[in-house]
Write a protein that holds these residues in place. Structure first.
Motif, PDB file in Angstrom:
ATOM      1  N   ASP A  62       2.461   2.989  -6.989  1.00  8.44           N
ATOM      2  CA  ASP A  62       3.413   3.165  -5.561  1.00  8.44           C
ATOM      3  C   ASP A  62       4.490   4.059  -5.526  1.00  8.44           C
ATOM      4  O   ASP A  62       5.226   3.799  -4.584  1.00  8.44           O
ATOM      5  N   SER A 124       0.286   5.093  -1.501  1.00  8.46           N
ATOM      6  CA  SER A 124       0.245   3.517  -1.550  1.00  8.46           C
ATOM      7  C   SER A 124       0.635   3.133  -0.215  1.00  8.46           C
ATOM      8  O   SER A 124       1.779   3.353   0.319  1.00  8.46           O
ATOM      9  N   ARG A 126       1.979   0.112  -0.276  1.00  7.26           N
ATOM     10  CA  ARG A 126       3.202  -0.348  -0.492  1.00  7.26           C
ATOM     11  C   ARG A 126       4.428   0.331  -0.394  1.00  7.26           C
ATOM     12  O   ARG A 126       5.248   0.218   0.089  1.00  7.26           O
ATOM     13  N   TYR A 127       4.232   1.617  -0.801  1.00  5.55           N
ATOM     14  CA  TYR A 127       5.146   2.755  -0.798  1.00  5.55           C
ATOM     15  C   TYR A 127       5.544   2.915   0.617  1.00  5.55           C
ATOM     16  O   TYR A 127       6.844   2.903   0.984  1.00  5.55           O
ATOM     17  N   GLN A 227      -6.930   1.115  -1.169  1.00  7.40           N
ATOM     18  CA  GLN A 227      -6.422   0.113  -0.674  1.00  7.40           C
ATOM     19  C   GLN A 227      -7.210  -0.342   0.736  1.00  7.40           C
ATOM     20  O   GLN A 227      -6.944  -1.367   1.296  1.00  7.40           O
ATOM     21  N   PHE A 263      -3.471  -5.797  -4.066  1.00  8.57           N
ATOM     22  CA  PHE A 263      -2.770  -5.352  -2.687  1.00  8.57           C
ATOM     23  C   PHE A 263      -3.300  -6.460  -1.589  1.00  8.57           C
ATOM     24  O   PHE A 263      -2.494  -7.135  -0.740  1.00  8.57           O
TER      25      PHE A 263
END
Length: 473
Positions: A62, A124, A126-127, A227, A263
Motif C-alpha cells: 500500500d 493500491s 488503500r493508498y 484489487q 481488501f
C-alpha cells in the motif's frame, strides 16, 4: 440546481493523467507520461516517456514507490492500455454536466463545490483512499467556513468503476463516513470483475495478437489491478465454484491475490457493521451486455465464460452484474439503478447524468423517455489497422419466448473528435446483426448502436474501440 454539498468525482483505472516533475522543478503537468488521446496512445506507450517504464517494485503493498510520478487531472478523452481493463471515454462530459448545474471548482480564493480527484491508478486503492482524505477534508472545511447554507455541507462522491473502491475505502476505513452524505457508483466492481483475473493470468505478451509491446510485467506490478479481482466464487472447480484464494491462480503472486481478497472482505465487513452504508449508497449498474462472469483454468491460462452454468446475468460488458452489485444485496436489489449501457460509456450516458442530478438535488428531473427495445452489443476493444472491425449485436425481446423485435439498427463509428467515419444498417436475422467496417484509420473510435430514426424505440448503446497501427517493418 445544486445542493450545498461538496461533490467529488473519481475516475476509474487509467482515468487520471500522470506526469513526472521535471529535473528543473517544472510541474508534472509539463511532463505527461500518461495522457493519450486518439492518435497519441501508441507514442506514449512505446516512446521515451512511456508509462510502461514505471512498473512498480515487488512488494510495494500500500506504499508509494517514490518514482516521481504524480497524478495531474482527469482524462478528457478516450483512453486505454490495451489488455489492461477496458477502453473508457473521458470524464469531461460528466464534469461539464456538474458545472452546468452550478458546481464550481475552487478559483480566485472561492471554496470549491466540485473536485475532480485525479490519482495514480497503479497504486493500491488503500493508498489512494488515504490520499483522498487529505484532499477532501480540507476542502470541506473551507466550504463549511462560509457558514449559512454551507455550514452543514457534507461530501457526495460520484465514482466511475474503480473510483468507487477508493471512495468506499475512505468512507469505511479512513473516517470518511462522518462527512459523507452520499456515494454514487457508476459501474463500480463492488465484488470485482472477471476481466481483471483473465488479464492478470494471461498477460499481454509481445508478439501475441496485434500488439508489439509487452504489458505483462507492468500490469502484474499494480496492486490496484489485483484489487479488481473477483471476490465472489467464479472459478470452475470440480463441478462447483471457488474463490481466487481457494485455488492456485497461475502466473501471479499468491500474496497479492490474498491481499486483494482481504481488501474486499475488510470493506464488506465494515459496510455490514454500519447500516448507514445502505441508506447513503446509490449503485448505477450497466445491464444486458455480454460480460465475462466465470473462469476455467486450462494449461496455465484463464478461459472465461459469460455464464454460471446455464445462468447468464449479463452486465455492462466489463463488469458482470454479479460483480457490480454490492452490500450483500441480491441482483434484484432496489438499491441499484439499471441502465442498458456499456461500461465504457456509463459516465457519459444521458439517463445516468439525469439520475445523478436527481440524486444530488432530490428534486424532480425530467428524464428522457426510456424506450422499450434493448441492444446487446459485442465490440472488440482492439483491432489492427487493416483488419475489419466487426460489431455483433442482438435485439432483446420484451419477454422471454417472444420473437426478436424487427427494428432497424444503425451502427456508426466516430473518431475522437466526433466525426462520423462510417455507418451501417445491417440486415437482421432472428434479431441478430453484424456490422463490418474496413479500412478504419488508427486511433480511438466510438461505436454507437441506435435506432435508425429519431422516433425509433431502440435504446442506444455506446462502446469504444482502439484501431492499432500496423507494426513498422
Amino acid at each position: 440546481m445544486t445542493s450545498n454539498d461538496l461533490v467529488v468525482v473519481l475516475p476509474g483505472i487509467t482515468g487520471s493523467t500522470l506526469g513526472v516533475r521535471g529535473d528543473d522543478g517544472s510541474p508534472a503537468s509539463e511532463h505527461l507520461i500518461w495522457a493519450p488521446s486518439a492518435g497519441a496512445v501508441w507514442k506514449l506507450l512505446t516512446g521515451g516517456q512511456s508509462i510502461l517504464k514505471k512498473a512498480l517494485p515487488e512488494g510495494i503493498g500500500d506504499g508509494h514507490p517514490d518514482d516521481g510520478v504524480e497524478p495531474v487531472g482527469l482524462m478528457p478523452d478516450v483512453h486505454v492500455l490495451p489488455g489492461i481493463w477496458t477502453p473508457i471515454r473521458g470524464y469531461d462530459v460528466l464534469v461539464s454536466a456538474l458545472e452546468k448545474q452550478g458546481y464550481q471548482r475552487g478559483t480566485g480564493g472561492k471554496p470549491a463545490t466540485l473536485i475532480a480527484f485525479a490519482y495514480d491508478w497503479r497504486l493500491s486503492n488503500r493508498y489512494n483512499g488515504e490520499r483522498l482524505k487529505t484532499v477532501v477534508e480540507p476542502a470541506l472545511e473551507q466550504l463549511r467556513a462560509q457558514g449559512g447554507a454551507y455550514a452543514d455541507a457534507r461530501v457526495v462522491f460520484i465514482c466511475h468503476s474503480m473510483g468507487g473502491l477508493i471512495a468506499r475505502w475512505y468512507i469505511e476505513k479512513c473516517g470518511g463516513a462522518e462527512v459523507t452524505r452520499k456515494l454514487i457508483t457508476l459501474g463500480t466492481p463492488w465484488r470485482g470483475a472477471t476481466d481483471a483475473l483473465e488479464q492478470l493470468v494471461n498477460g499481454v505478451k509481445k508478439g501475441i495478437g496485434p500488439l508489439s509491446l509487452d504489458l505483462t510485467d507492468f500490469s502484474r506490478s499494480m496492486p490496484s489491478l489485483f484489487q479488481l479481482l473477483p471476490e465472489y466464487a467464479c472459478i470452475s472447480n470440480g463441478g462447483g465454484w471457488a474463490k481466487t484464494t481457494e485455488v492456485s491462480v497461475p502466473n501471479v503472486s499468491t500474496a497479492m491475490v490474498a491481499d486483494a481478497m482481504a481488501f474486499h472482505t475488510d470493506l464488506q465487513a465494515a459496510e455490514t457493521a454500519r447500516p448507514a452504508s445502505r441508506t447513503m449508497t446509490h449503485m448505477v449498474v450497466g445491464i444486458r451486455q455480454p460480460s465475462q462472469t466465470t473462469v476455467t483454468f486450462q494449461d496455465g491460462h484463464a478461459v472465461t465464460s459469460q455464464t454460471f452454468g446455464s445462468d447468464n446475468d449479463y452486465g455492462d460488458g466489463t463488469v458482470s452484474l454479479t460483480g457490480a452489485v454490492g452490500l450483500g444485496e441480491a441482483l434484484d436489489t432496489n438499491l441499484a439503478v439499471r441502465v442498458p449501457e456499456q461500461h465504457t460509456n456509463l459516465q457519459c450516458n444521458q439517463f445516468v447524468l439525469d439520475q445523478v442530478q436527481e440524486i444530488l438535488t432530490a428534486q424532480p428531473v425530467r428524464r428522457r423517455e426510456i424506450t422499450d427495445t434493448n441492444v446487446r452489443a459485442v465490440v472488440p476493444d482492439l483491432v489492427t489497422a487493416g483488419q475489419p472491425l466487426k460489431v455483433a449485436f442482438d435485439l432483446e425481446a420484451d419477454d422471454p419466448g417472444d420473437d426478436p423485435p424487427r427494428k432497424a439498427v444503425t451502427v456508426s463509428v466516430r473518431d475522437a473528435k466526433g466525426k462520423v467515419l462510417a455507418t451501417a444498417e445491417p440486415k437482421l436475422r432472428a434479431g441478430h446483426g453484424v456490422a463490418t467496417f474496413a479500412d478504419l484509420p488508427p486511433g480511438t473510435h466510438t461505436v454507437t448502436l441506435a435506432g435508425s430514426s429519431p422516433s425509433s424505440t431502440v435504446r442506444p448503446v455506446t462502446s469504444t474501440t482502439l484501431v492499432w497501427p500496423e507494426p513498422s517493418r
